[in-house]
Structure formats: structure tokens, C-alpha cells
Design a protein around this motif. Structure first.
Motif, PDB file in Angstrom:
ATOM      1  N   LEU A 112       9.817  -9.838  -1.290  1.00 28.15           N
ATOM      2  CA  LEU A 112       9.051  -9.177   0.005  1.00 28.15           C
ATOM      3  C   LEU A 112       9.094  -8.051  -1.172  1.00 28.15           C
ATOM      4  O   LEU A 112       8.242  -6.672  -0.698  1.00 28.15           O
ATOM      5  N   TYR A 113       9.110  -7.504  -2.704  1.00 27.10           N
ATOM      6  CA  TYR A 113       8.604  -6.285  -3.368  1.00 27.10           C
ATOM      7  C   TYR A 113       7.537  -5.800  -3.310  1.00 27.10           C
ATOM      8  O   TYR A 113       6.828  -4.644  -3.285  1.00 27.10           O
ATOM      9  N   PRO A 114       6.386  -6.935  -3.617  1.00 25.31           N
ATOM     10  CA  PRO A 114       4.986  -7.468  -3.089  1.00 25.31           C
ATOM     11  C   PRO A 114       3.912  -6.790  -2.410  1.00 25.31           C
ATOM     12  O   PRO A 114       3.319  -6.721  -2.153  1.00 25.31           O
ATOM     13  N   LEU A 115       4.982  -6.885  -1.484  1.00 25.81           N
ATOM     14  CA  LEU A 115       4.099  -7.121   0.229  1.00 25.81           C
ATOM     15  C   LEU A 115       4.533  -5.577   0.275  1.00 25.81           C
ATOM     16  O   LEU A 115       5.274  -4.466   0.006  1.00 25.81           O
ATOM     17  N   PRO A 116       2.890  -5.472   1.220  1.00 24.57           N
ATOM     18  CA  PRO A 116       3.110  -4.129   1.735  1.00 24.57           C
ATOM     19  C   PRO A 116       4.086  -3.641   3.007  1.00 24.57           C
ATOM     20  O   PRO A 116       3.644  -3.437   3.932  1.00 24.57           O
TER      21      PRO A 116
ATOM     22  N   LEU B   2       3.288   2.586  -2.026  1.00 23.14           N
ATOM     23  CA  LEU B   2       4.657   2.095  -1.729  1.00 23.14           C
ATOM     24  C   LEU B   2       4.794   1.086  -2.621  1.00 23.14           C
ATOM     25  O   LEU B   2       6.364   0.705  -2.844  1.00 23.14           O
ATOM     26  N   ARG B   3       4.240   0.340  -3.177  1.00 25.43           N
ATOM     27  CA  ARG B   3       5.090  -1.123  -3.993  1.00 25.43           C
ATOM     28  C   ARG B   3       5.299  -0.491  -5.051  1.00 25.43           C
ATOM     29  O   ARG B   3       5.947  -0.977  -5.561  1.00 25.43           O
ATOM     30  N   LYS B   6       8.870   1.006  -4.968  1.00 30.90           N
ATOM     31  CA  LYS B   6      10.079  -0.467  -5.085  1.00 30.90           C
ATOM     32  C   LYS B   6      10.028  -1.185  -6.057  1.00 30.90           C
ATOM     33  O   LYS B   6      11.540  -1.690  -6.012  1.00 30.90           O
ATOM     34  N   ILE B   7       8.729  -1.698  -6.969  1.00 37.20           N
ATOM     35  CA  ILE B   7       9.097  -1.588  -8.427  1.00 37.20           C
ATOM     36  C   ILE B   7      10.083  -0.597  -8.514  1.00 37.20           C
ATOM     37  O   ILE B   7      10.972  -1.362  -9.413  1.00 37.20           O
ATOM     38  N   GLY B 287       6.337 -14.902  -6.013  1.00 35.45           N
ATOM     39  CA  GLY B 287       5.492 -13.833  -5.538  1.00 35.45           C
ATOM     40  C   GLY B 287       5.057 -12.589  -6.109  1.00 35.45           C
ATOM     41  O   GLY B 287       4.151 -11.616  -5.926  1.00 35.45           O
ATOM     42  N   TRP B 288       6.141 -12.313  -7.633  1.00 38.82           N
ATOM     43  CA  TRP B 288       5.765 -10.694  -8.668  1.00 38.82           C
ATOM     44  C   TRP B 288       4.444 -11.258  -9.101  1.00 38.82           C
ATOM     45  O   TRP B 288       4.416 -12.490  -9.659  1.00 38.82           O
ATOM     46  N   ASP B 292       2.900  -6.301 -12.127  1.00 43.37           N
ATOM     47  CA  ASP B 292       4.467  -6.316 -11.006  1.00 43.37           C
ATOM     48  C   ASP B 292       6.079  -6.353 -12.136  1.00 43.37           C
ATOM     49  O   ASP B 292       6.513  -5.416 -12.503  1.00 43.37           O
TER      50      ASP B 292
END
Lengths: 229, 386, 98
Positions: A112-116, B2-3, B6-7, B287-288, B292
Motif C-alpha cells: 500500500l505504500y506506493p498507492l495514493p 504523500l508517497r 510514507k516511504i 508493487g514498489w 521507490d
């Protein structure tokens, strides 16, 4: 049913041109419809995991084509391939491939980290899934302290948290007893009931003879043993 | 945005998972930066101090050389110097060195021409006015435990004890200039050192037009070939290179320390382990993007290096400007028995800060990111198989 | 986003502390800025002082601007070099080195 995944003349060669060259797949052409439950069946070394990797956009073919939802993904640049992987697929790996130093919850949050979405939303989705799979009480425990069956459920939760259309499972029952294997097939059945397409690679008789399975695609030595219907 | 946040969240969590190890790296890293920054701040501060303070030095100092070595200068040269066009006041100077066996210190003795009695801001008491009086630098006063009104006994060139009454002591704030100084009336100093009649240590020469100092110096050299004129700009240039951070043993030592740290950091990050490759493969699989993963590695590097940089700079600032470089002073002091408190004026040099940042942050971040680059760009399938 | 925010807040606090130190200088400033330098410059002019009183172990370290080419060799062959002053103090600008 619309064709969701299609392969044409797929070939995959590892270490091409080197003494340890391996032709993992040869001329594989296959179609998978939306909502199907398909099992890729074959012994070790038959190319099942390689085919799953190609279907799931985890690697690119040496030659041939893979189409997902009408889009050719065979030669997509890495960035776009990752995007397709992120939005379309949920993977359940043979070795679970969890990050052992992270907690159950942190592992499930990873996709979920790469998702907005905000961190709060991420936690909400992850915790809801863990609750559904009976892991709420263990969400803060480090994964290495869990049993094989619990780790499998964490892997399932991680595969589902981004709401994928297609579930890919590589030997999902390899480390499970029959009871837990049955539970896993029930979960996959529920997901299929929600309209998700499921592709499983296995040589476990319990799986490929399960009533949930719609079609078996046999593989041997990197080739399909029979033409797909 | 935001991304990225989060990273960063994930990177901070990853850093906290190895608290002990990362805390140790942070401490060592901050210490290296503190030492490096302290040296740079101090040398810069001393250079600035020298430039500002020695702007009051004589425009020209003329000394005599015999066989390439500094020797006493005949006072008769004064009239020749005064005849050079552009020259103003010409003053013979009498000064020399004195080794005090009582304290193992070297003092600089300076003779004052008649007049004296001045009250100076940085002098407690007054300058000597008559024979048998002296004024001291704070270092001398401390070494000999002397106060105003006390008697100071020195051994002259005839090996006889000579007593001087202390009339003034320079303030500690003036130590950078006067720490080892002993001011005596000129006549007393000439007798003390047994100066030959008609000779002085050197001459102080005033030049009316500052633009003509070099020309006047050349003329003096022409008329008096056995002299060496030293201009104020040469004095300032001497100190410019003394405290230039581009030379000097200290920067070599600390550059070596920094290089050693870079090697350690590189060793930590080089040959990214199979486990780390696998982790990157998993992140890619779920999915990274490559970007990222690399951003994660950059944050992991920045978290430690930025924190260490800021802590190091703060400690260095406090160490140099609040505590007068107490840790560095013993290193710089060397064989000197007398050494002043290194009180320097704070000065911000953005170029210096940029250099410190570049030298300390870049290698660490690079050694965290570069080994992961290949893994981050590869197929997740191949990474997870490794 | 608590851990990320905490880290960013830490960076901000450290940056502000550094900025505060830089802009507000030493704790006890003696008189207006520049006064001390003015007074010291006055001393240098009054007494004709040409060098800072730092390293007092040798002539060429005490008066680097005034030393001749041979000062660093002292008076006899076996004399010691002075560390670290000898490695920091370069030949004076008035002595050409090339």
C-alpha cells in the motif's frame, strides 16, 4: 467470459549464452478467462513458477507475448510493468516471501505504500483483512514467531490488500498440512466467488483435484503437454 | 508528497529496528563531524582574527640579514630609511626572546620608548613609565603567579637577577596578541639584553600612502641591500596560509579519519547481501517502483547522515565558540608551555558549511544507495531467487 | 505518519538550534560587536606587534611573519622540529619559496 490473460509463443531462457543456460519455457501459448480458477500442473522443473512469473509481470519473456486485460506487457518499461503488477495482481509465493523482521501488520501494509492513500487508510484496510483471516490478535507479532499456516494467511492478506483482480499462487500448500490446505482452498474459493481470477501452480494432488479448480494446464519440461482448449 | 512521506515513514521504522547499531554509527559519525567542523571553525576564526587584528601592524618592518639570518640592525640606518620618499615616522624597535627556566616558558620582551603611562582598555593598571617597571601579558602573569604591584625577577645577560615591579597586566581578551609579552622601558631592555650601542632589533617604518608600500619597500632594499623589508600585506598573507584549511597537518589527519569512516560505511553497504537483495525483490514484487526503492535507500542514508551532520555542527559550534576549543587546544599547543585561550569571533562561512555537508553526507548516502541500485533495477523474480 | 513527522520535527529543531547559535553568537558578548577587534588592532598599532602570540616554542613559530629562511633550522643540526606548530606554520610570505 472475456479473455483476461493471453500468452503467445512464450519462451524464457535463463543465463542465455552461458554454460549454465536453462530453457525454462518453450513456445507456451495459453488463454485464461476472467473469473476462472486455473491450475498449472507439473513436476519440479516443469516451468510452472516461471510461467507464473511471466503471467504476473514479475519478469519479461525472452521471446513471445503476454497480454493482460488486452494490454501487451511483454516489452513494457519497468515502471509500467510495476504499475500493472501493483494494480492487477496479488501474489502468494511458495516460500511466502514475507519480511521476517517486520510484524504481521507491517508485512500486509507493504503493497500500500506506493498507492495514493493515507497511512490511516492503509491501516484500516490491512486490519480489516487480518480480521477477516483471523489474525487480528497477532498483527503486532513479528512474522518469524508465526506457524507455517499463519504465515501463509499473512501472505494471503498481503496479496489481497491492494484489491487485485488476479490472484497468483505458487505452490500455496507446500508448507501446509491437509487441514490448512483445505482452509486455503476455501479462502481462494471465496475470492473466486467475488469475481477474482485465480491461477495456481502446483504438483499437489489435493489442489488440482479440488472441486474449485475449473481447468488444469499440464506442463512438462517447459512445454504445455496438451493444447489449451 | 504523500508517497514520499510514507516511504520516509518506512525508512524511519527500518532505522529504528536496528537501534543499537544505528545509534553507534550516529555517535561515531557525529563525533567525526564535530572534530572536522571544530578544526574548520577554529582555523577560520583564527584566520579572521589575525586579518582583523594584524591590520594594525606596522606598514613596514625592516630587519637586517647577515648570511641569510636575522641580525641586529644599526640605528644609523634610521636616517637612511627616513630619507626614502614616501616614508613617514621611522622607529627603532628593541625586542627579543627570554627563556624563563622557572616556568620553562619563552617570553617575548618588548622595549617601550619614553612616554608610557597610558591607560589602555585591555590593560588592567598602566604601562611602565620608569626604570624597574613592567607590564605583562595574562599568560606570563598566570605562569609566574604575579599580580599588579608584585615584583617579577628575571635573569639578565650577565646572569644576574633583575627585579621589575608589575604595573599592568593585559586582559585575557588580549591574550591572542599579548599572552607571552613583557613590556619594559626601552633603556631597561637594552641593558637587560646587553644590546650593543647603536643597534636595534629592527625598524618600524610608517608609509604615508598605503598604495606605495611595495614601492617604498623596493627602494629600501635598493638603498640598504642587507635589509629585508616586510610589508603588512606579507604579514597578513603569512597568516592567511598558516590557517588555511587547505594545508596543515590537522586537516590531513581529519581527512584521513573521514576517509576511514567512508571506507567503513562502504564496507557496511558493499556487496549487498542476499537477504537485502531478497528484500528489495519482495518490495518490487508487491508493487514498489525502482524509484521507490531507491528513495527508501536515500532516506535511510539521510536519516543518519543529516542527523549526525546537524548534531556535529551544533557540538562543534558550542565547542569552538562557547568553550574556546578546549578539546583541540591541547592538540594544537604542541611544545608551547604558554598557549592562549582560543577566543575567536563566530563567523559563518557558507562555502565551508557546504564543504562539510558534501564531505560528510554524500559518501554515506552514496554508500547506502549505490550497492542497492542494481538490485532495485532488476526483475523482482531474479532478486527473490538469489 | 507519526515516525516520519517525528523525524522531520527533529531535523527542524536541530536546524533551528544551529541557526539560533549562528545568529545569536557567543553567550557573553563583551560590548558592541567589533569593539574588541578595534581595541586589539589598537594594541598592535601602539606596540608595533606583527604576530599572534600562539606558539611560543621557537622563533619561527612565535613570529612566523618575521622569521628568516633559516629560523626553522634553529641553531644546531640536531634540534627538534616543533609539532604541530612546525607542520602548520608555513614559511613567511616575505621569504620566496620558489
Amino acid at each position: 467470459m472475456a479473455v483476461l490473460i493471453k500468452t503467445e509463443g512464450l519462451e524464457k531462457i535463463y543465463n542465455a549464452g552461458r554454460p549454465d543456460e536453462v530453457r525454462a519455457l518453450r513456445e507456451v501459448s495459453l488463454e485464461i478467462d476472467a473469473g476462472e480458477v486455473v491450475v498449472l500442473k507439473g513436476p519440479s522443473g516443469s516451468g510452472k513458477s516461471t510461467l507464473l512469473s511471466l503471467l504476473g509481470c514479475m519478469t519479461r519473456p525472452t521471446s513471445g507475448r503476454v497480454t493482460v486485460a488486452g494490454r501487451d506487457v511483454s516489452r513494457l518499461p519497468e515502471r509500467f510493468l510495476t504499475e500493472v503488477r501493483r494494480e492487477t495482481f496479488g501474489f502468494i509465493f511458495q516460500q511466502f516471501n514475507l519480511l521476517r523482521q517486520l510484524s504481521v501488520l507491517d508485512n500486509v501494509l507493504l503493497p500500500l505504500y506506493p498507492l495514493p492513500c493515507s497511512l490511516r487508510e492503509m491501516h484500516r484496510r490491512a486490519e480489516a483483512l487480518l480480521d477477516e483471516l483471523g489474525l487480528s490478535l497477532r498483527q503486532h507479532l513479528k512474522v518469524r514467531y508465526l506457524s507455517g499456516g499463519e504465515q501463509q494467511r499473512v501472505a494471503v492478506a498481503r496479496a489481497l490488500v491492494n484489491g487485485p483482480q488476479i490472484i497468483i499462487a505458487d505452490e500455496p500448500t507446500a508448507h501446509l498440512d491437509s487441514g490448512l490446505a483445505g482452509e486455503l482452498m476455501e479462502i481462494l474459493g471465496r475470492l473466486n466467488g467475488q469475481g477474482k481470477t485465480v491461477v495456481i501452480a502446483t504438483h499437489d494432488r489435493f489442489v488440482y483435484e479440488h472441486p474449485l479448480v475449473g481447468r488444469i494446464v499440464p506442463l512438462h519440461d517447459g512445454r504445455l503437454e496438451a493444447d489449451p482448449p | 508528497m504523500l508517497r514520499h512521506l510514507k516511504i520516509l515513514e518506512f525508512a524511519v521504522a527500518a532505522t529504528l529496528r536496528h537501534k543499537g547499531r544505528n545509534l553507534a554509527i550516529l555517535v561515531v559519525y557525529s563525533l567525526v563531524i564535530t572534530i572536522l567542523a571544530s578544526v574548520l571553525f577554529l582555523t577560520r576564526g583564527l584566520k579572521e582574527e589575525a586579518q582583523r587584528v594584524l591590520a594594525g601592524a606596522p606598514e613596514l618592518t625592516v630587519q637586517r640579514l647577515i648570511a641569510g639570518r636575522h641580525d641586529l640592525i644599526p640605528t644609523s640606518y634610521g636616517s637612511i630609511l627616513a630619507s626614502v620618499p614616501g616614508v613617514g615616522r621611522v622607529t627603532p624597535r628593541f625586542w627579543g626572546y627570554y627563556y624563563d627556566s622557572l616556568t620553562s616558558c619563552n617570553f617575548t620582551l618588548l622595549g617601550l620608548s619614553a612616554g608610557g603611562g597610558d591607560h589602555l582598555e585591555l590593560l588592567a593598571g598602566r604601562l611602565p613609565t620608569g626604570s624597574g617597571e613592567c607590564a605583562l601579558g595574562s599568560g606570563v602573569a598566570t605562569a609566574r603567579r604575579t599580580e599588579i604591584g608584585d615584583d617579577l625577577v628575571l635573569i639578565d645577560s650577565h646572569n644576574l637577577g633583575v627585579s621589575f615591579e608589575v604595573t599592568g597586566i593585559f586582559a585575557a581578551e588580549a591574550a591572542l596578541l599579548t599572552n607571552d609579552l613583557l613590556l619594559l622601558p626601552e633603556t631597561d631592555l637594552r641593558v637587560f639584553f646587553n644590546f650593543p650601542e647603536g643597534s636595534a632589533t629592527d625598524f618600524e617604518v610608517q608609509v604615508f600612502n598605503p598604495q606605495e608600500v611595495a614601492t617604498v619597500a623596493a627602494k629600501i632594499k635598493q638603498r640598504l641591500p642587507d635589509t629585508r623589508p616586510i610589508t603588512r600585506s606579507e604579514i597578513l598573507r603569512t597568516y592567511d596560509s598558516v590557517f588555511s584549511w587547505r594545508s596543515g597537518i590537522l586537516l590531513t589527519v581529519f581527512a584521513s579519519a573521514l576517509l576511514a569512516f567512508c571506507i567503513l560505511a562502504w564496507d557496511k553497504a558493499t556487496g549487498i547481501s542476499a537477504e537485502e537483495k531478497r528484500e528489495i525483490g519482495i518490495l518490487k514484487a508487491v508493487g514498489w517502483d525502482t524509484a521507490d526503492v531507491l528513495e527508501l535507500k536515500v532516506w535511510e542514508g539521510l536519516i543518519l547522515s543529516l542527523t549526525a551532520l546537524l548534531l556535529g555542527l551544533i557540538f562543534a559550534w558550542v565547542h569552538v565558540y562557547w568553550f574556546d576549543s578546549t578539546l583541540l587546544a591541547p592538540v594544537l599547543k604542541g611544545w608551547s608551555v604558554l598557549f592562549p585561550r582560543l577566543v575567536v569571533t563566530p563567523h559563518v562561512d557558507l562555502y565551508q558549511l557546504f564543504v562539510i555537508t558534501f564531505l560528510t553526507v554524500t559518501p554515506y548516502v552514496a554508500s547506502t544507495v549505490i550497492p542497492s541500485w542494481r538490485a532495485a533495477s532488476a526483475d523482482p523474480d531474479s532478486m527473490m531467487r538469489s | 505518519m507519526s515516525r516520519a513527522n517525528t523525524f522531520l520535527a527533529l531535523l527542524l529543531v536541530l536546524s533551528l538550534t544551529l541557526a539560533g547559535l549562528v545568529f545569536f553568537g557567543r553567550p557573553e558578548a563583551d560590548g558592541p560587536p567589533g569593539l574588541k577587534d578595534f581595541q586589539l588592532r589598537g594594541l598592535a598599532a601602539r606596540f608595533g606587534l606583527t604576530d599572534l602570540s600562539l606558539w611560543t616554542e621557537a622563533r619561527y613559530t612565535r613570529h612566523p611573519s618575521q622569521s628568516d629562511r633559516f629560523s626553522a633550522f634553529q641553531d644546531f643540526p640536531g634540534s627538534f622540529d616543533h609539532f604541530p606548530a612546525g607542520s602548520i606554520v608555513n614559511p613567511p610570505a616575505s621569504v620566496p619559496t620558489r
